[in-house]
Scaffold this motif. Structure first.
Motif, mmCIF file in Angstrom:
data_model
loop_
_atom_site.group_PDB
_atom_site.id
_atom_site.type_symbol
_atom_site.label_atom_id
_atom_site.label_comp_id
_atom_site.label_asym_id
_atom_site.label_seq_id
_atom_site.Cartn_x
_atom_site.Cartn_y
_atom_site.Cartn_z
ATOM 1 N N ILE A 268 25.393 -77.891 -11.929
ATOM 2 C CA ILE A 268 26.121 -78.535 -13.025
ATOM 3 C C ILE A 268 27.601 -78.194 -12.935
ATOM 4 O O ILE A 268 28.469 -79.064 -13.084
ATOM 5 C CB ILE A 268 25.552 -78.097 -14.387
ATOM 6 N N LEU A 269 27.886 -76.933 -12.662
ATOM 7 C CA LEU A 269 29.267 -76.477 -12.554
ATOM 8 C C LEU A 269 30.004 -77.215 -11.445
ATOM 9 O O LEU A 269 31.142 -77.680 -11.624
ATOM 10 C CB LEU A 269 29.284 -74.964 -12.293
ATOM 11 N N GLN A 270 29.366 -77.339 -10.291
ATOM 12 C CA GLN A 270 29.990 -78.032 -9.163
ATOM 13 C C GLN A 270 30.216 -79.512 -9.466
ATOM 14 O O GLN A 270 31.251 -80.082 -9.098
ATOM 15 C CB GLN A 270 29.122 -77.876 -7.915
ATOM 16 N N ALA B 24 35.303 -92.574 -17.923
ATOM 17 C CA ALA B 24 34.324 -91.627 -17.372
ATOM 18 C C ALA B 24 33.956 -91.930 -15.925
ATOM 19 O O ALA B 24 33.557 -91.035 -15.178
ATOM 20 C CB ALA B 24 33.067 -91.616 -18.228
ATOM 21 N N LYS B 25 34.089 -93.182 -15.503
ATOM 22 C CA LYS B 25 33.712 -93.562 -14.137
ATOM 23 C C LYS B 25 34.489 -92.776 -13.087
ATOM 24 O O LYS B 25 33.987 -92.518 -11.991
ATOM 25 C CB LYS B 25 33.935 -95.062 -13.926
ATOM 26 N N ALA B 26 35.720 -92.406 -13.405
ATOM 27 C CA ALA B 26 36.561 -91.709 -12.442
ATOM 28 C C ALA B 26 36.611 -90.205 -12.688
ATOM 29 O O ALA B 26 37.398 -89.493 -12.059
ATOM 30 C CB ALA B 26 37.981 -92.293 -12.479
ATOM 31 N N LYS B 27 35.771 -89.715 -13.603
ATOM 32 C CA LYS B 27 35.774 -88.302 -13.952
ATOM 33 C C LYS B 27 34.533 -87.605 -13.404
ATOM 34 O O LYS B 27 33.512 -88.242 -13.156
ATOM 35 C CB LYS B 27 35.811 -88.143 -15.477
ATOM 36 N N PRO B 28 34.607 -86.285 -13.200
ATOM 37 C CA PRO B 28 33.412 -85.539 -12.759
ATOM 38 C C PRO B 28 32.299 -85.683 -13.791
ATOM 39 O O PRO B 28 32.529 -85.518 -14.993
ATOM 40 C CB PRO B 28 33.911 -84.085 -12.688
ATOM 41 N N THR C 166 30.601 -73.058 -20.477
ATOM 42 C CA THR C 166 31.383 -71.900 -20.916
ATOM 43 C C THR C 166 31.917 -71.085 -19.738
ATOM 44 O O THR C 166 32.551 -70.051 -19.945
ATOM 45 C CB THR C 166 30.536 -70.989 -21.833
ATOM 46 N N ASN C 167 31.670 -71.545 -18.522
ATOM 47 C CA ASN C 167 32.238 -70.896 -17.342
ATOM 48 C C ASN C 167 33.748 -71.024 -17.388
ATOM 49 O O ASN C 167 34.308 -72.017 -17.881
ATOM 50 C CB ASN C 167 31.673 -71.566 -16.081
ATOM 51 N N ALA C 168 34.447 -70.034 -16.859
ATOM 52 C CA ALA C 168 35.915 -70.019 -16.896
ATOM 53 C C ALA C 168 36.522 -71.260 -16.248
ATOM 54 O O ALA C 168 37.607 -71.705 -16.640
ATOM 55 C CB ALA C 168 36.428 -68.757 -16.205
ATOM 56 N N ASP C 169 35.838 -71.829 -15.250
ATOM 57 C CA ASP C 169 36.374 -73.006 -14.556
ATOM 58 C C ASP C 169 36.313 -74.271 -15.412
ATOM 59 O O ASP C 169 37.030 -75.234 -15.143
ATOM 60 C CB ASP C 169 35.601 -73.254 -13.251
ATOM 61 N N LEU D 60 30.723 -80.914 -12.377
ATOM 62 C CA LEU D 60 31.704 -81.144 -13.432
ATOM 63 C C LEU D 60 33.071 -80.550 -13.137
ATOM 64 O O LEU D 60 34.025 -80.782 -13.892
ATOM 65 C CB LEU D 60 31.187 -80.573 -14.755
ATOM 66 N N ALA D 61 33.188 -79.791 -12.057
ATOM 67 C CA ALA D 61 34.474 -79.175 -11.718
ATOM 68 C C ALA D 61 35.488 -80.259 -11.370
ATOM 69 O O ALA D 61 35.183 -81.175 -10.601
ATOM 70 C CB ALA D 61 34.315 -78.216 -10.547
ATOM 71 N N PRO D 62 36.690 -80.196 -11.951
ATOM 72 C CA PRO D 62 37.707 -81.208 -11.626
ATOM 73 C C PRO D 62 38.129 -81.100 -10.166
ATOM 74 O O PRO D 62 38.107 -80.025 -9.577
ATOM 75 C CB PRO D 62 38.866 -80.861 -12.567
ATOM 76 N N ALA D 63 38.472 -82.238 -9.588
ATOM 77 C CA ALA D 63 38.913 -82.255 -8.189
ATOM 78 C C ALA D 63 40.196 -81.452 -8.052
ATOM 79 O O ALA D 63 41.094 -81.538 -8.897
ATOM 80 C CB ALA D 63 39.135 -83.690 -7.739
ATOM 81 N N LYS D 64 40.253 -80.659 -7.006
ATOM 82 C CA LYS D 64 41.449 -79.845 -6.774
ATOM 83 C C LYS D 64 42.591 -80.749 -6.312
ATOM 84 O O LYS D 64 42.411 -81.602 -5.446
ATOM 85 C CB LYS D 64 41.168 -78.768 -5.727
#
Length: 223
Positions: free
Chosen positions: A41-43, A101-105, A136-139, A45-49
């Motif tokens: 889930i974290l991976q 939302a289509k262009a978002k994680p 709630t992860n820091a990322d 939803l993580a925003p693209a660097k």
């Protein structure tokens, strides 16, 4: 003759036991792989660097840069829906959320509920808990997340719209109560049966899902 028959029968029994054990292990592995972990889930939803700014010429293909005006407009829109209830969103606002939302994680989660109810089923609680830990992860902490409810095609549009909203709201309440996520960081929206994931199989389970989208926009998120 009887000894030969006995040995053959014993061999057949042992073979059946071995095959049965193998099938049990395989089935257990498949069930474990079907679950979605906190890290997955974290991976998702993580925003693209963002690529670092460099001087000089680049020989590789160029990545189109986001339109600053569009980005600012999106951020302004996200700010207007923070803190709103799912029932207060107009059809136009729901469509605008879907477009952005289509262009978002994002990630689709098969969270099940009790029959004809917005109560999260016991078997789906571990998945919702994985979602809570990931958010709630820091990322990810401080981002604005869309929690979108979807149903299959059974039933009327009005019934499914209401059910999808109540189920999205149920997940929001759980995440707020158990993981102290700020209400403004979770925007719930219901789409009923209007956005089937598998339109060719309108009653399929894959259509009964919750989509979580990271709209980021941390500058407006609750601190």
């Amino acid at each position: 003759m009887s000894q030969t028959f006995g040995r053959s029968r014993l061999a057949a029994i042992l073979s059946a036991v071995t095959i049965g054990a193998a099938l049990y292990v395989t089935a257990g592995t498949a069930r474990a792989e079907d679950s979605v972990s906190e890290d997955q889930i974290l991976q998702a939803l993580a925003p693209a660097k963002k690529a670092p700014l460099t001087r000089g010429l680049s020989l590789g293909p160029q990545t189109p840069q986001a339109d600053p005006g569009a980005t600012a407009a999106e951020a302004k829109f996200v700010q207007t829906i923070r803190g709103r209830t799912s029932r207060s969103l107009s059809a136009t606002e729901r469509e605008e959320i879907a477009t952005i939302a289509k262009a978002k994680p994002n990630i689709d989660l098969e969270i099940t509920f009790d029959y004809n109810s917005a109560e999260i089923s016991q078997k789906s609680l571990p998945l919702v808990q994985s979602l809570g830990r990931a958010l709630t992860n820091a990322d990810l902490k401080g981002s604005t997340f869309i929690v979108a409810g979807h149903t299959d095609a059974a039933g009327s549009e009005a019934y499914n719209q209401d059910l999808s909203e109540r189920r999205a709201d149920s997940i929001k309440r759980y995440l707020m109560d158990k993981y102290a996520i700020a209400a403004g960081d979770l925007v719930t929206v219901g789409y009923g049966k209007s956005k089937l994931k598998d339109p060719s199989h309108p009653l399929a389970e894959v259509n009964r899902r919750v989509q979580v989208v990271n709209m980021e926009n941390k500058t407006t998120a609750a601190k």
